[in-house]
Design a protein around this motif. Structure first.
Motif, short mmCIF file in Angstrom:
data_model
loop_
_atom_site.label_atom_id
_atom_site.label_comp_id
_atom_site.label_asym_id
_atom_site.label_seq_id
_atom_site.Cartn_x
_atom_site.Cartn_y
_atom_site.Cartn_z
N ASP A 68 6.59 5.51 2.92
CA ASP A 68 5.36 5.82 3.65
C ASP A 68 4.11 5.39 2.91
OD1 ASP A 68 5.68 7.13 6.13
OD2 ASP A 68 6.62 8.81 5.07
N CYS A 69 3.05 5.14 3.67
CA CYS A 69 1.73 5.03 3.05
C CYS A 69 1.37 6.40 2.51
CB CYS A 69 0.69 4.56 4.06
SG CYS A 69 -0.95 4.50 3.32
N ALA A 70 1.52 7.41 3.37
CA ALA A 70 1.28 8.79 2.96
C ALA A 70 2.36 9.66 3.58
CB ALA A 70 -0.09 9.25 3.42
N ALA A 114 -1.11 11.57 -2.01
CA ALA A 114 -2.56 11.48 -2.24
C ALA A 114 -3.09 10.11 -1.83
CB ALA A 114 -2.86 11.73 -3.71
N LYS A 115 -4.22 10.08 -1.17
CA LYS A 115 -4.80 8.80 -0.72
C LYS A 115 -6.21 8.57 -1.26
CE LYS A 115 -2.75 6.47 1.01
NZ LYS A 115 -1.69 5.71 0.29
N PRO A 116 -6.43 7.38 -1.84
CA PRO A 116 -7.79 6.98 -2.20
C PRO A 116 -8.49 6.51 -0.93
CG PRO A 116 -6.27 5.20 -2.64
CD PRO A 116 -5.44 6.33 -2.10
N MET A 353 0.97 -5.70 2.22
CA MET A 353 0.41 -4.84 3.26
C MET A 353 -1.11 -4.65 3.12
SD MET A 353 3.54 -4.05 4.39
CE MET A 353 3.28 -2.90 5.73
N HIS A 354 -1.55 -4.25 1.91
CA HIS A 354 -2.91 -3.72 1.79
C HIS A 354 -4.01 -4.77 1.80
CE1 HIS A 354 -0.52 -0.20 0.77
NE2 HIS A 354 -1.52 0.45 1.31
N GLY A 355 -3.65 -6.05 1.63
CA GLY A 355 -4.65 -7.11 1.76
C GLY A 355 -4.71 -7.68 3.16
N VAL A 395 6.38 -2.33 -0.02
CA VAL A 395 6.00 -2.28 1.40
C VAL A 395 5.91 -0.86 1.96
CG1 VAL A 395 6.81 -4.59 2.04
CG2 VAL A 395 8.42 -2.69 2.09
N GLU A 396 5.11 -0.73 3.01
CA GLU A 396 5.00 0.54 3.72
C GLU A 396 5.83 0.45 4.99
OE1 GLU A 396 0.74 1.99 1.92
OE2 GLU A 396 0.70 1.15 3.93
N LEU A 397 6.79 1.37 5.13
CA LEU A 397 7.70 1.30 6.26
C LEU A 397 8.19 2.68 6.66
CD1 LEU A 397 10.61 1.96 4.85
CD2 LEU A 397 10.62 -0.45 4.33
CO CO Z 1 -1.31 2.34 2.22
#
Ligand code: CO
Ligand code: PEP
Length: 450
Positions: A68-70, A114-116, A353-355, A395-397
């Protein structure tokens, strides 16, 4: 000579992206509680992961870091954990079988809360409210009250991590990950799809290979490497008070380990060389990572390597590039060259993913499957040109049939995004897109090394 390190020495440095807790006494009480709890992982396990990553750094293995991303406090169930593990195992099988190298499996799981954020505040209609910072801090609902940081969440994050890790250990050691079950990992919605069919073909070949080994007299029943796998845990070490509370001294070596996960990484927004996050992670014995975006210079990367891995221990440091599909090749090559020439034995992983996050016309944050593949292709080309090993992907999946990233065999379109857009943070690949990606990555690397 580096200054002495303690689990609290980060407090003397600027810590970016920390929540504005309204009541520090309540935070201290929560952290004291967490500090009294058992460690989630053991130092020996972190060392095993480091040894596996050393093989990646040497070009003999490949890293698959995914999840997960989060993670969510609400979407917390056995089903959810199992589906994510299933797709990670499937991707690992595709990569192992197609590339012929071991795949080191690390989940963004059991602590990725935690997310920035790029902005402290978020506009919701005419309202300005504090940004969502992950369930370890506040709630995603778009109200002022939901966004007030609540320290009880630090304790809840610990408990959810413990249960998630417990189930992961049960699944990976208790038969679920048995190579005899490769067919059973396919979810219904994947099974009939072209990617699913391609995976089934590969699974049949594995069955044949297992049969062949048995016929040759190999005891496949009692060989634990065929029935069990190691899946390690990781998250961004963002909330430093929480990480400090789980940092414990290993009784065997006397070294300090952050026992909240096997591997911890520093995010793109907190990688300041004199900042608190670099200070904290430089002193723990775990394998660690750092995200690297397009603004990084060769000089900065070398200084980072010196700070985080002065002894040049292979497997200790993973550099996770997240440049964007159009920038990766040019931005990465000077960094690869500098690190190669410095002799630092890093793992290079690609976060495609993040770019590549864009906003669809309906306002949804999304990523296109082809951009993701294009970034990995550029990453592989850059490594090929510099004679270095494209060591892995990050990766986020999710295993589920979500509609968060566009494209892929199934071709989720911008219009489909509203259908099953379930992430609480960044858009994730669904089960089909994930398997498709594994095949594409294996092809890219195989072709580059042909
Ligand atoms: Co993310
Ligand atoms: C993430 O991994 O979810 C993330 C926020 O990445 P980055 O630090 O690279 O932006």
């Amino acid at each position: 000579m580096a200054k002495s390190w303690t689990p609290t020495s980060w407090r003397q440095h600027d810590a970016a992206q920390q929540p504005q807790w309204p009541d520090m006494a309540a935070v201290d009480a929560a952290l004291k509680q967490v500090a009294g709890y058992p460690p989630l992982v053991f130092a020996g396990e972190a060392r095993s992961l480091q040894a596996a990553l050393a093989q990646v750094a040497a070009g003999n293995a490949f890293l698959l870091q995914a999840g997960d991303c989060a993670e969510s406090f609400e979407e917390f169930s056995a089903n959810n954990i199992r589906e994510k593990l299933r797709v990670i195992l499937q991707m690992a099988i595709v990569l192992t079988y197609s590339m012929g190298v071991p795949v080191v499996k690390v989940g963004r799981m059991a602590g990725q809360f935690a997310k920035p954020r790029s902005s402290d505040m978020e506009k919701v209609g005419s309202l300005e409210i504090p940004s969502f910072r992950g369930h370890i801090v506040n709630d995603a609902s778009p109200t002022q009250a939901a966004r007030i940081p609540n320290p009880e969440r630090l304790v809840q994050a610990y408990h959810q991590s413990a249960s998630t890790l417990n189930l992961l250990r049960a699944f990976t050691k208790g038969g679920f990950a048995d190579l005899n079950r490769v067919h059973a990992w396919t979810q219904e919605f994947v099974g009939a799809s072209p990617e699913g069919q391609r995976y089934e073909q590969l699974a049949r070949e594995i069955d044949m290979a297992m049969g062949f080994m048995r016929a040759c007299g190999v005891d496949t029943e009692n060989n634990s490497t065929l029935h069990e796998v190691d899946v390690y845990t990781s998250h961004e070490a963002l909330i430093l008070g929480y990480e400090e509370a789980l940092t414990r001294q290993d009784s065997l070596t006397g070294e300090w380990y952050d026992c909240s996960a096997h591997m911890l990484w520093i995010g793109e927004r907190t990688r300041q060389l004199d900042g608190a996050h670099v200070e904290f992670l430089r002193g723990v014995g775990n394998p660690i990572g750092c995200k690297i975006g397009p603004s990084a210079t060769p000089e900065w990367v070398i200084e980072l390597c010196e700070k985080l891995n002065p002894a040049q221990i292979p497997g200790r440091l993973t550099l996770i590039s997240r440049m964007g599909a159009d920038k990766v090749e040019d931005a990465l090559r000077p960094l690869l060259r500098a690190v190669r020439d410095s002799g630092h034995p890093v793992v290079w992983a690609c976060d495609p993913m993040h770019g590549n996050t864009v906003t669809a016309p309906n306002g949804r944050k999304t990523r296109d499957f082809e951009d993701i593949v294009t970034e990995i292709a550029g990453f592989v080309r850059a490594h090929n040109a510099e004679g270095t090993w494209p060591g892995g992907i990050h990766v986020e999946l999710t295993g589920d049939d979500v509609t968060e990233c566009t494209g892929g065999g199934h071709s989720v379109s911008n219009e489909d995004l509203d259908e099953r857009y379930q992430t609480i943070c960044d858009p994730r690949l669904n089960g089909r897109q994930s398997i498709d990606l594994a095949f594409r990555v294996a092809e890219l690397i195989r072709t580059a090394n042909a």
